[in-house]
Design an enzyme around this catalytic site. Structure first.
Site, PDB file in Angstrom:
ATOM      1  N   GLY A  58      69.626  70.702  59.849  1.00 29.59           N
ATOM      2  CA  GLY A  58      69.366  72.143  59.762  1.00 29.59           C
ATOM      3  C   GLY A  58      69.588  72.687  58.365  1.00 29.59           C
ATOM      4  O   GLY A  58      68.801  73.495  57.864  1.00 29.59           O
ATOM      5  N   CYS A  59      70.647  72.249  57.726  1.00 31.45           N
ATOM      6  CA  CYS A  59      70.965  72.737  56.383  1.00 31.45           C
ATOM      7  C   CYS A  59      69.940  72.242  55.368  1.00 31.45           C
ATOM      8  O   CYS A  59      69.594  72.959  54.427  1.00 31.45           O
ATOM      9  CB  CYS A  59      72.377  72.334  55.991  1.00 31.45           C
ATOM     10  SG  CYS A  59      73.618  73.118  57.058  1.00 31.45           S
ATOM     11  N   THR A  60      69.434  71.031  55.573  1.00 30.72           N
ATOM     12  CA  THR A  60      68.388  70.518  54.691  1.00 30.72           C
ATOM     13  C   THR A  60      67.117  71.327  54.869  1.00 30.72           C
ATOM     14  O   THR A  60      66.471  71.709  53.883  1.00 30.72           O
ATOM     15  CB  THR A  60      68.138  69.017  54.967  1.00 30.72           C
ATOM     16  OG1 THR A  60      69.341  68.298  54.687  1.00 30.72           O
ATOM     17  CG2 THR A  60      66.999  68.481  54.124  1.00 30.72           C
TER      18      THR A  60
END
Length: 168
Positions: A58-60
């Site tokens: 998700g952060c990527t």
């Protein structure tokens, strides 16, 4: 000694910021080992986003969405800053791996997360845990919050933000 309910100050519920609030000042270390302060951007517009952990799916997605929208955001006068609790070395690896060309800042002690209300209790798959609240703040040239968005979704967030900011 009696057990009494915990006061709001004792709970892990973060104090949330709102539009019109002054953006809390900070100085953190970026992925290159340099100090970056919010005051470095005085007179400029800043998009400050908090994410749970570098190199997670998700952060990527979110980081790459900011990367892919960077030209239009910068064209509209915004500087993008990402903040996580990751060590500087992990941020450097993340930036290099995914071609992230905007500053990624390390807040290992979570002091800046807490100042912005981006750390506290959250619901994770039906379970209440304490952790980073994926949040985004838009700070104007005077250092005042224009937007304070909490618990945003990683996917589609940058497109939604661009729409709110009226950036094509």
């Amino acid at each position: 000694m009696t057990n009494s309910p915990a006061s709001a100050a004792d709970s892990d519920a973060p104090t949330r910021l709102a539009p019109g609030d002054a953006a809390p000042a900070f100085t953190l270390t970026d992925s290159e080992g340099s100090s970056v302060s919010l005051s470095d951007f005085a007179g400029s517009k800043v998009i400050l986003y908090f994410y749970p952990a570098a190199m997670t799916p998700g952060c990527t997605t979110q980081a790459c969405d900011f990367r892919d929208s960077l030209a239009s955001l910068q064209g509209a006068g915004y500087t993008v800053l990402g903040i996580s609790k990751d060590k500087v070395s992990k941020l450097k690896e993340f930036a290099e791996r995914d071609g992230l060309t905007y500053p990624l800042l390390s807040d290992e002690d979570l002091s800046v997360h807490k100042a912005y209300g981006a750390y506290g209790e959250k619901n994770s798959y039906g379970k209440i845990i304490t952790g980073v609240l994926r949040s985004t703040f838009v700070i104007n040239e005077e250092g005042t919050l224009e937007l304070a968005l909490y618990n945003v979704k990683a996917t589609g967030h940058v497109a939604s933000l661009r729409k709110k900011l009226k950036i094509a």
